[in-house]
Design a protein around this motif. Structure first.
Motif, short mmCIF file in Angstrom:
data_model
loop_
_atom_site.label_atom_id
_atom_site.label_comp_id
_atom_site.label_asym_id
_atom_site.label_seq_id
_atom_site.Cartn_x
_atom_site.Cartn_y
_atom_site.Cartn_z
N TYR A 62 0.83 -1.20 0.00
CA TYR A 62 0.00 0.00 0.00
C TYR A 62 0.87 1.25 0.00
O TYR A 62 0.62 2.19 -0.75
CB TYR A 62 -0.93 -0.01 1.21
N TYR A 63 1.90 1.26 0.83
CA TYR A 63 2.78 2.44 0.87
C TYR A 63 3.39 2.70 -0.50
O TYR A 63 3.36 3.82 -1.00
CB TYR A 63 3.88 2.24 1.91
N TYR A 64 3.94 1.65 -1.12
CA TYR A 64 4.60 1.86 -2.41
C TYR A 64 3.59 2.29 -3.48
O TYR A 64 3.88 3.13 -4.33
CB TYR A 64 5.34 0.60 -2.86
N ASN A 65 2.40 1.71 -3.47
CA ASN A 65 1.40 2.08 -4.47
C ASN A 65 0.88 3.50 -4.28
O ASN A 65 0.46 4.13 -5.24
CB ASN A 65 0.22 1.11 -4.42
N MET A 66 0.90 3.96 -3.05
CA MET A 66 0.37 5.29 -2.79
C MET A 66 1.44 6.38 -2.88
O MET A 66 1.20 7.51 -2.50
CB MET A 66 -0.28 5.33 -1.40
N TYR A 67 2.61 6.00 -3.39
CA TYR A 67 3.71 6.96 -3.43
C TYR A 67 3.34 8.24 -4.18
O TYR A 67 3.54 9.35 -3.68
CB TYR A 67 4.93 6.28 -4.09
N GLU A 68 2.76 8.09 -5.37
CA GLU A 68 2.42 9.28 -6.16
C GLU A 68 1.35 10.12 -5.47
O GLU A 68 1.37 11.35 -5.54
CB GLU A 68 1.94 8.89 -7.56
N PHE A 69 0.43 9.43 -4.82
CA PHE A 69 -0.61 10.16 -4.09
C PHE A 69 0.01 10.92 -2.92
O PHE A 69 -0.37 12.06 -2.62
CB PHE A 69 -1.66 9.16 -3.59
N MET A 70 1.00 10.30 -2.31
CA MET A 70 1.71 10.97 -1.22
C MET A 70 2.41 12.23 -1.72
O MET A 70 2.41 13.25 -1.05
CB MET A 70 2.74 10.00 -0.65
N VAL A 71 2.98 12.13 -2.93
CA VAL A 71 3.63 13.30 -3.52
C VAL A 71 2.61 14.41 -3.72
O VAL A 71 2.87 15.58 -3.44
CB VAL A 71 4.32 12.91 -4.85
N LEU A 72 1.42 14.05 -4.20
CA LEU A 72 0.37 15.04 -4.39
C LEU A 72 -0.02 15.68 -3.06
O LEU A 72 -0.20 16.90 -2.97
CB LEU A 72 -0.85 14.39 -5.05
N LEU A 73 -0.11 14.86 -2.02
CA LEU A 73 -0.45 15.40 -0.71
C LEU A 73 0.65 16.31 -0.18
O LEU A 73 0.39 17.33 0.45
CB LEU A 73 -0.69 14.27 0.29
N MET A 74 1.91 15.94 -0.50
CA MET A 74 3.04 16.75 -0.06
C MET A 74 3.02 18.13 -0.68
O MET A 74 3.63 19.06 -0.15
CB MET A 74 4.36 16.06 -0.45
N ALA A 75 2.37 18.28 -1.83
CA ALA A 75 2.32 19.58 -2.49
C ALA A 75 1.24 20.47 -1.88
O ALA A 75 1.09 21.62 -2.25
CB ALA A 75 2.08 19.41 -3.98
N GLN A 76 0.43 19.90 -0.97
CA GLN A 76 -0.59 20.70 -0.30
C GLN A 76 -0.01 21.26 1.00
O GLN A 76 1.01 20.76 1.48
CB GLN A 76 -1.82 19.83 0.00
N PRO A 77 -0.65 22.26 1.54
CA PRO A 77 -0.13 22.80 2.82
C PRO A 77 -0.38 21.84 3.98
O PRO A 77 -1.20 22.09 4.85
CB PRO A 77 -0.91 24.11 3.00
N LEU A 78 0.33 20.71 3.98
CA LEU A 78 0.18 19.72 5.04
C LEU A 78 1.56 19.41 5.59
O LEU A 78 2.54 19.40 4.86
CB LEU A 78 -0.41 18.43 4.49
N LYS A 79 1.58 19.11 6.89
CA LYS A 79 2.86 18.75 7.50
C LYS A 79 3.17 17.29 7.16
O LYS A 79 2.28 16.46 7.02
CB LYS A 79 2.76 18.90 9.02
N ARG A 80 4.45 17.00 7.05
CA ARG A 80 4.85 15.63 6.72
C ARG A 80 4.35 14.65 7.76
O ARG A 80 3.88 13.57 7.43
CB ARG A 80 6.38 15.54 6.65
#
Lengths: 238, 255
Positions: free
Chosen positions: B65-83
């Motif tokens: 799940y973590y590896y598959n969601m990598y791109e989604f995580m990148v998209l979330l990282m571009a939002q004003p959210l803390k790591r």
């Protein structure tokens, strides 16, 4: 607006960005170009805080971005590749993004309507084709009417019509103190959009100049010819 | 953090692997009770299955799940959210959805068929093991960039905790059988959450009487309140420490 101050980044022993100094200002549409592996994506990821440089500092509106997340409310980002949770629908994704950035009341729904996102609202993101996912990402990047737009290879998967829509939208978006940063290999797409060219090569900025100035220097009109000319001149100097 | 977690959970509970996992646990639990009648024997069967299956499914599913969601995580990282809130909501999302699968597939049928203290302990152990192995999976996935190598590591962790560790303990017990090592063995089991979970459940059943002298020592330890609480705390530490490490690593990671 975005300033990169002597950024150095290496992955393992291989330096990817060597001492990058750049100052991107308002009302610029910058084409970030360069061969594969020149560090374009890394540069974009550093601006977005996804990759942390070993040396140097990035400032956004004068404030360093290290450890910050709130500056990203001014940025709309369209990634090179998109992949979303499999069972989420398109409308759920937009709903989530609005929830995550609920302080931002501004909406820019031009692309949302132009790409007919509403009509695919109930579709699961998993079954969308690559191009449709790109449309969703593009509409998401513009959704909050951000001051800065960062697009990583935006035109790669789009069909010609969608491509034209995106280009028109980008042309319209320039001005209003915006900053647009586009990385792309397809130089023909950039011609009518960008005002500045930032050429990266082997982790260094070869040049960062207004397009007009480059046109005057090389006496060429099309971007791909300009780049070819500049590179040829460089070679002759060496 | 809870906003993203909510969306991840609503995505995951429709995931067919999780549904299948819950359904299989349900079927197996009911099956053991139907085949072996009421009571401890069926509990032992369910216990053995749980200790094999729960860590395996949890660690493999979470890593993928973590590896598959990598791109989604990148998209979330571009939002004003803390790591921290991004990785935190992934952990929470996995924990809640895999936990729900356990409650629906294991906890409920166990309680309906055998409403005793041991059923509660067994369900609790399964939930704790889920938390622990999600944490270990995240630790591996954040640490190793390559998907194939990450999967290999995660599987190795499962094999280690379920098979290799027991082999090493047996080897040690065999070689030092002339010495009074029961206490030492007790402490060594703290190093493996799967074994600790097994003993926590076994000591609530009558099978403990069959385990001879070391069984007596274990029973003394685990049937007292402080023993159970101590082992619960150790399990929680097992859940907390890998997660804390993976969160730390994620904060300084290049995506």
């Amino acid at each position: 607006m975005i300033k990169l101050d002597h950024i150095y980044k290496s992955f393992g022993r291989i330096p990817v960005l060597k001492d990058i100094f750049l100052d991107y200002g308002q009302n610029q549409a910058i084409g970030l170009i360069g061969p594969n592996g020149s560090g374009k994506s890394t540069l974009i990821k550093i601006i977005l805080g996804m990759v942390l440089p070993q040396k140097g500092e990035v400032t956004f509106d004068g404030k360093p971005i290290t450890g910050q997340s709130q500056y990203r409310r001014h940025i709309g980002y369209m990634p090179q590749m998109s992949r979303f949770p499999a069972n989420m629908t398109v409308s759920q994704l937009f709903h989530m993004m609005k929830k995550l950035r609920k302080d931002e009341k501004q909406r820019d729904l031009d692309l949302y309507h132009a790409f007919e996102i509403e009509q695919m609202g109930s579709k699961r993101l998993e079954i969308l084709s690559g191009g449709m996912k790109q449309k969703v990402s593009a509409a998401l990047a513009f959704l909050f009417d951000p001051k800065v737009l960062v697009l990583d290879e935006p035109t790669a998967g789009l069909d010609p019509i969608a491509n034209e829509i995106l280009k028109e939208k980008l042309q319209k978006s320039l001005g209003n103190d915006r900053l647009i940063l586009i990385s792309s290999h397809i130089l023909n797409d950039l011609d009518d959009i960008i005002t500045h060219v930032c050429y990266l090569m082997e982790g260094e900025v070869k040049f960062f100049k207004p397009l007009e100035q480059l046109r005057a220097e090389t006496a060429e009109n099309r971007l791909n010819r300009i780049i070819a000319q500049v590179l040829k001149q460089e070679k002759n100097h060496v | 953090m809870f906003k993203i977690a909510k969306f991840i959970i609503s995505d995951l509970i429709k995931n067919w692997i999780i549904l299948l996992y819950a359904f299989f646990l349900l079927l197996a639990t009911i099956g053991f009770f139907l085949l072996q009648g009421q009571g401890d024997k069926a509990i032992l069967g369910v216990l053995n299955l749980t200790l094999m299956l729960v860590p395996m499914i949890t660690v493999i599913f979470s890593t993928i799940y973590y590896y598959n969601m990598y791109e989604f995580m990148v998209l979330l990282m571009a939002q004003p959210l803390k790591r921290g809130s991004i990785i935190g909501s992934f952990y929470l999302g996995l924990l809640v959805s895999l936990g729900l699968a356990i409650v629906a597939g294991l906890g409920l049928p166990l309680w309906l068929m055998h409403p005793h203290w041991v059923s509660l302990v067994l369900s609790g152990v399964a939930l704790l093991l889920s938390g622990i192995f999600i944490g270990l999976a995240l630790l591996v996935a954040v640490w190793v960039r390559d998907k194939a190598r990450g999967m290999g590591f995660a599987l190795f962790l499962w094999v280690y905790f379920v098979l290799i560790f027991d082999g090493l303990v047996l080897l040690m017990m065999y070689n030092f059988s002339d010495y009074p090592i029961e206490k030492v063995v007790l402490y060594i089991t703290f190093l493996n959450p799967v074994d600790l979970g097994r003993i926590m459940v076994l000591m609530q059943t009558e099978a403990a009487a069959l385990m001879g002298y070391s069984g007596a020592i274990f029973q003394q330890f685990f049937s007292e309140w402080w023993g159970l609480i101590a082992s619960l705390l150790i399990m929680l530490a097992w859940a907390f420490i890998p997660v804390a490490f993976s969160f730390r690593m994620f904060r300084d990671k290049d995506l």
